[in-house]
Design a protein around this motif. Structure first.
Motif, PDB file in Angstrom:
ATOM      1  N   LEU A 252       0.896  -1.097   0.090  1.00  0.00           N
ATOM      2  CA  LEU A 252       0.058  -0.125   0.087  1.00  0.00           C
ATOM      3  C   LEU A 252       0.963   1.300  -0.050  1.00  0.00           C
ATOM      4  CD1 LEU A 252      -2.886  -0.855   2.271  1.00  0.00           C
ATOM      5  CD2 LEU A 252      -2.751  -1.096  -0.032  1.00  0.00           C
ATOM      6  N   HIS A 253       2.032   1.107   0.336  1.00  0.00           N
ATOM      7  CA  HIS A 253       2.849   2.171   0.204  1.00  0.00           C
ATOM      8  C   HIS A 253       4.500   1.714  -0.075  1.00  0.00           C
ATOM      9  CE1 HIS A 253       3.286   1.000   4.437  1.00  0.00           C
ATOM     10  NE2 HIS A 253       4.325   1.149   4.401  1.00  0.00           N
ATOM     11  N   ALA A 254       5.140   2.772  -0.498  1.00  0.00           N
ATOM     12  CA  ALA A 254       6.422   2.300  -1.002  1.00  0.00           C
ATOM     13  C   ALA A 254       7.439   1.882   0.165  1.00  0.00           C
ATOM     14  CB  ALA A 254       7.306   3.493  -1.594  1.00  0.00           C
ATOM     15  N   ASP A 255       8.196   1.098  -0.154  1.00  0.00           N
ATOM     16  CA  ASP A 255       9.460   0.581   0.957  1.00  0.00           C
ATOM     17  C   ASP A 255       8.751   0.088   2.155  1.00  0.00           C
ATOM     18  OD1 ASP A 255      11.299   1.158  -0.730  1.00  0.00           O
ATOM     19  OD2 ASP A 255      11.579   3.322   0.000  1.00  0.00           O
ATOM     20  N   ALA A 256       7.860  -0.851   2.092  1.00  0.00           N
ATOM     21  CA  ALA A 256       7.071  -1.325   3.188  1.00  0.00           C
ATOM     22  C   ALA A 256       7.899  -2.491   3.774  1.00  0.00           C
ATOM     23  CB  ALA A 256       5.745  -1.985   2.499  1.00  0.00           C
ATOM     24  N   SER A 257       8.031  -2.612   5.107  1.00  0.00           N
ATOM     25  CA  SER A 257       8.813  -3.707   5.750  1.00  0.00           C
ATOM     26  C   SER A 257       7.910  -4.062   6.854  1.00  0.00           C
ATOM     27  CB  SER A 257      10.103  -3.171   6.020  1.00  0.00           C
ATOM     28  OG  SER A 257      11.004  -4.067   6.410  1.00  0.00           O
ATOM     29  N   PHE A 258       8.334  -5.359   7.423  1.00  0.00           N
ATOM     30  CA  PHE A 258       7.587  -5.931   8.713  1.00  0.00           C
ATOM     31  C   PHE A 258       8.484  -5.450   9.872  1.00  0.00           C
ATOM     32  CE2 PHE A 258       6.952  -9.770   5.619  1.00  0.00           C
ATOM     33  CZ  PHE A 258       5.558  -9.192   5.244  1.00  0.00           C
ATOM     34  N   ASN A 259       7.692  -4.342  10.417  1.00  0.00           N
ATOM     35  CA  ASN A 259       7.873  -3.692  11.722  1.00  0.00           C
ATOM     36  C   ASN A 259       6.621  -3.028  12.059  1.00  0.00           C
ATOM     37  OD1 ASN A 259       8.399  -0.677  10.930  1.00  0.00           O
ATOM     38  ND2 ASN A 259      10.202  -1.733   9.737  1.00  0.00           N
ATOM     39  N   ALA A 260       6.719  -2.426  13.204  1.00  0.00           N
ATOM     40  CA  ALA A 260       5.213  -1.481  13.692  1.00  0.00           C
ATOM     41  C   ALA A 260       5.360  -0.347  13.019  1.00  0.00           C
ATOM     42  CB  ALA A 260       5.703  -1.192  15.215  1.00  0.00           C
ATOM     43  N   THR A 261       6.238   0.274  12.090  1.00  0.00           N
ATOM     44  CA  THR A 261       6.084   1.643  11.613  1.00  0.00           C
ATOM     45  C   THR A 261       5.572   1.196  10.170  1.00  0.00           C
ATOM     46  OG1 THR A 261       8.398   1.519  10.429  1.00  0.00           O
ATOM     47  CG2 THR A 261       8.147   2.245  12.886  1.00  0.00           C
ATOM     48  N   GLN A 262       5.735  -0.097   9.769  1.00  0.00           N
ATOM     49  CA  GLN A 262       5.101  -0.546   8.385  1.00  0.00           C
ATOM     50  C   GLN A 262       6.298   0.067   7.098  1.00  0.00           C
ATOM     51  OE1 GLN A 262       1.189   0.487   7.606  1.00  0.00           O
ATOM     52  NE2 GLN A 262       0.457  -0.830   9.415  1.00  0.00           N
ATOM     53  N   LYS A 263       7.433   0.645   7.507  1.00  0.00           N
ATOM     54  CA  LYS A 263       8.330   1.292   6.674  1.00  0.00           C
ATOM     55  C   LYS A 263       9.478   0.714   6.852  1.00  0.00           C
ATOM     56  CE  LYS A 263       7.751   4.803   4.392  1.00  0.00           C
ATOM     57  NZ  LYS A 263       7.415   5.260   3.001  1.00  0.00           N
ATOM     58  N   ALA A 264      10.448   1.031   5.908  1.00  0.00           N
ATOM     59  CA  ALA A 264      11.722   0.197   5.862  1.00  0.00           C
ATOM     60  C   ALA A 264      12.478   1.284   6.678  1.00  0.00           C
ATOM     61  CB  ALA A 264      12.518   0.476   4.660  1.00  0.00           C
ATOM     62  N   PHE A 282       8.728 -12.730  -4.193  1.00  0.00           N
ATOM     63  CA  PHE A 282       8.985 -14.023  -3.388  1.00  0.00           C
ATOM     64  C   PHE A 282       9.728 -14.831  -4.511  1.00  0.00           C
ATOM     65  CE2 PHE A 282       5.781 -11.849  -1.000  1.00  0.00           C
ATOM     66  CZ  PHE A 282       5.790 -12.477   0.212  1.00  0.00           C
ATOM     67  N   ALA A 283      10.684 -15.294  -4.511  1.00  0.00           N
ATOM     68  CA  ALA A 283      11.657 -15.855  -5.319  1.00  0.00           C
ATOM     69  C   ALA A 283      11.790 -17.548  -4.806  1.00  0.00           C
ATOM     70  CB  ALA A 283      12.861 -15.314  -5.587  1.00  0.00           C
ATOM     71  N   ASN A 284      11.387 -18.358  -5.934  1.00  0.00           N
ATOM     72  CA  ASN A 284      11.401 -19.757  -5.181  1.00  0.00           C
ATOM     73  C   ASN A 284      12.245 -20.705  -6.125  1.00  0.00           C
ATOM     74  OD1 ASN A 284       9.186 -19.470  -3.178  1.00  0.00           O
ATOM     75  ND2 ASN A 284       8.288 -18.535  -4.874  1.00  0.00           N
ATOM     76  N   ILE A 285      13.186 -21.265  -5.521  1.00  0.00           N
ATOM     77  CA  ILE A 285      14.135 -22.435  -6.244  1.00  0.00           C
ATOM     78  C   ILE A 285      13.805 -23.511  -5.538  1.00  0.00           C
ATOM     79  CG2 ILE A 285      16.182 -22.886  -7.168  1.00  0.00           C
ATOM     80  CD1 ILE A 285      15.582 -19.234  -6.162  1.00  0.00           C
ATOM     81  N   PRO A 286      12.849 -24.373  -5.873  1.00  0.00           N
ATOM     82  CA  PRO A 286      12.526 -25.431  -5.208  1.00  0.00           C
ATOM     83  C   PRO A 286      13.606 -26.767  -5.714  1.00  0.00           C
ATOM     84  CG  PRO A 286      11.017 -25.141  -6.817  1.00  0.00           C
ATOM     85  CD  PRO A 286      11.691 -23.935  -6.834  1.00  0.00           C
ATOM     86  N   PRO A 287      13.993 -27.701  -4.763  1.00  0.00           N
ATOM     87  CA  PRO A 287      13.039 -27.784  -3.603  1.00  0.00           C
ATOM     88  C   PRO A 287      13.567 -27.236  -2.209  1.00  0.00           C
ATOM     89  CG  PRO A 287      14.657 -29.751  -3.970  1.00  0.00           C
ATOM     90  CD  PRO A 287      14.791 -28.750  -5.152  1.00  0.00           C
ATOM     91  N   THR A 288      14.785 -26.368  -2.440  1.00  0.00           N
ATOM     92  CA  THR A 288      15.300 -26.141  -1.257  1.00  0.00           C
ATOM     93  C   THR A 288      15.525 -24.266  -0.805  1.00  0.00           C
ATOM     94  OG1 THR A 288      17.363 -25.928  -2.474  1.00  0.00           O
ATOM     95  CG2 THR A 288      16.934 -28.054  -1.120  1.00  0.00           C
ATOM     96  N   LEU A 289      15.140 -23.616  -1.779  1.00  0.00           N
ATOM     97  CA  LEU A 289      15.411 -22.067  -1.382  1.00  0.00           C
ATOM     98  C   LEU A 289      14.083 -21.414  -1.749  1.00  0.00           C
ATOM     99  CD1 LEU A 289      17.172 -19.803  -0.298  1.00  0.00           C
ATOM    100  CD2 LEU A 289      18.055 -19.578  -3.091  1.00  0.00           C
ATOM    101  N   SER A 290      13.943 -20.455  -0.668  1.00  0.00           N
ATOM    102  CA  SER A 290      12.760 -19.591  -0.923  1.00  0.00           C
ATOM    103  C   SER A 290      12.967 -18.242  -0.233  1.00  0.00           C
ATOM    104  CB  SER A 290      11.437 -20.269  -0.229  1.00  0.00           C
ATOM    105  OG  SER A 290      10.283 -19.391  -0.548  1.00  0.00           O
ATOM    106  N   LEU A 291      12.746 -17.211  -0.933  1.00  0.00           N
ATOM    107  CA  LEU A 291      13.347 -15.805  -0.604  1.00  0.00           C
ATOM    108  C   LEU A 291      12.066 -14.859  -0.524  1.00  0.00           C
ATOM    109  CD1 LEU A 291      16.191 -15.334  -3.398  1.00  0.00           C
ATOM    110  CD2 LEU A 291      16.355 -16.201  -0.949  1.00  0.00           C
ATOM    111  N   VAL A 292      11.811 -14.064   0.580  1.00  0.00           N
ATOM    112  CA  VAL A 292      11.105 -13.152   0.965  1.00  0.00           C
ATOM    113  C   VAL A 292      11.921 -11.917   0.936  1.00  0.00           C
ATOM    114  CG1 VAL A 292       9.326 -12.402   2.499  1.00  0.00           C
ATOM    115  CG2 VAL A 292       9.770 -14.661   2.260  1.00  0.00           C
ATOM    116  N   MET A 293      11.593 -10.957   0.073  1.00  0.00           N
ATOM    117  CA  MET A 293      12.433  -9.780  -0.400  1.00  0.00           C
ATOM    118  C   MET A 293      11.548  -8.493  -0.196  1.00  0.00           C
ATOM    119  SD  MET A 293      13.958 -11.536  -3.833  1.00  0.00           S
ATOM    120  CE  MET A 293      15.683 -10.797  -3.661  1.00  0.00           C
ATOM    121  N   MET A 294      11.989  -7.751   0.589  1.00  0.00           N
ATOM    122  CA  MET A 294      11.611  -6.264   0.925  1.00  0.00           C
ATOM    123  C   MET A 294      12.461  -5.467   0.592  1.00  0.00           C
ATOM    124  SD  MET A 294      10.237  -7.490   4.611  1.00  0.00           S
ATOM    125  CE  MET A 294      11.109  -8.945   4.669  1.00  0.00           C
TER     126      MET A 294
END
Length: 405
Positions: A252-264, A282-294
């Protein structure tokens, strides 16, 4: 690495995959036994783990000559080491003499010395010393090194392949590589994770959860996740023959990140596009690697099955080059991790209960929402390899070889 005692899935089970390999609107989930059955897990090792590229760790874990670390993927003990020539090597850590492991943990060494009988191996796995073997007939050190694996470095991640004839990894990840190029992960900062997490569920349950945009606005509803709504999910097309696939989720806004401020809070990766900064990738290289990218942080998951209903996982963090050197880095990272762990705990609880449900005689083959597009991509990736392995293992040529044996 084919095992003669391998029990193959029934033709009916292989045929049942057809309904999981159609358009998302018509598709069913995979059969529950794919997540619980011990025989299917053994088949899966042959179909996936013995021939696909497997993420073992980060190249930064072996920065200097002599650095090494060990891991175990699908029951296979592996040692990764940087040689004196600077090359990264990956080998079985099983001694060629009596199967004792020649390496444990991580560190720096001049060689690998089997503690049992003192057979010595170089950082490339070649046997360099074998005490009291001079009376053994036809014994040549050149024939008794550690089993070597193929190695490829992709965006700073070390991949190994037990199949030395496997096609290269990078050419089958061009779309994924292009999508994440702005993160410059090869040069990102990040420490080696501590002890891996150990979990009571099938590896695919974890992989699917990380790919599932459908649950985000339900399970994770609240101020720590509402800025990444499920209805902004996107699923780029992927060829099942490729080595990976992508999922995007708009924010919903630029540079969102997982913390209480919702921002990077941390420095943003400097080469991100405007599109990158207004979504999570979300980049996925099965069967062993999964990336969550902010914009300011990448969470990577390295998944390793330990059985049909158990797995372990390395969970690591990568940040922009130089970000970890800032005096406030630890405090800001702590804010990020408080939020991330709250979300991860919710996911872990669900994963455990999903595995319980998959054991039930009433476990369904469910239907998908449009917000689960990544699941059909994962199905197609899996099913192609299941079918290929089944066809290979039931081919008349192989059947004849087995009969002769």
């Amino acid at each position: 690495m084919f095992t003669m005692a391998l029990k193959l899935p029934s033709r009916d089970l292989i045929a049942s995959f057809d309904s999981s390999d159609v358009d998302l609107a018509d598709a069913q989930t995979l059969p529950p036994e794919c997540y619980t059955d011990a025989d299917f897990y053994e088949f899966e090792k042959e179909a996936l783990y013995y021939h696909e590229w497997l993420c073992a760790g980060r190249e930064s874990w072996v920065k200097n000559p002599g650095d090494y670390f060990t891991t175990n993927i699908a029951g296979e003990p592996i040692v990764v080491a940087r040689g004196r020539d600077g090359k990264v090597n990956a080998m079985s850590s099983v001694c060629a003499h009596r199967a004792m492991l020649v390496a444990e943990g991580s560190g720096n060494t001049r060689m690998f010395l089997c503690p049992y009988h003192h057979w010595a191996y170089g950082l490339d796995g070649k046997l360099t010393g074998a005490p009291a073997m001079e009376k053994t007939c036809n014994f040549n050190k050149e024939d008794h090194g550690l089993t070597r694996f193929a190695v490829e470095i992709w965006h700073g991640f070390i991949f190994v392949n037990f199949d030395l004839d496997a096609a290269p990894l990078a050419p089958r990840l061009t779309d994924v590589s292009d999508a994440i190029s702005g993160y410059d992960l090869a040069n990102a900062d990040g420490d080696k994770p501590d002890k891996p997490g150990v979990f009571p569920w099938n590896w695919k349950v974890m992989f699917e959860n990380n790919n599932d945009g459908y649950h985000a606005s339900k399970l994770h509803q609240g101020p720590l996740h509402d800025f990444v709504p499920s209805d902004l999910a996107e699923f780029p097309e992927a060829d099942p023959a490729d080595a990976g696939f992508l999922r995007y989720n708009g924010t919903l806004h630029a540079d969102a990140s997982f913390n209480a401020t919702q921002k990077a809070l941390l420095p943003v990766f400097p080469n991100l596009s405007d599109a990158d900064r207004n979504r999570m990738t979300f980049a996925n290289i099965p069967p062993t690697l999964s990336l969550v990218m902010m914009s300011d942080m990448v969470i990577y998951l390295i998944l390793r099955p330990t059985g049909p209903e158990t797995m372990e996982q390395d969970t690591g963090i990568l940040v922009a080059p130089g970000a970890s050197k800032h005096p406030s880095f630890g405090h800001k990272m702590e804010m990020n991790m408080v939020a991330a762990m709250h979300i991860i705990d919710q996911d872990m609880h669900v994963d455990e209960l999903v595995q319980v449900g998959l054991r039930s005689k009433f476990a369904p083959r469910g239907r998908y929402s449009w917000q689960e597009g990544a699941q059909i991509q994962f199905n197609r990736w899996l099913i192609k390899r299941y079918r290929d392995a089944y066809d290979r293992l039931t081919s008349p040529k192989l059947t004849a070889v087995k009969g002769a044996a």
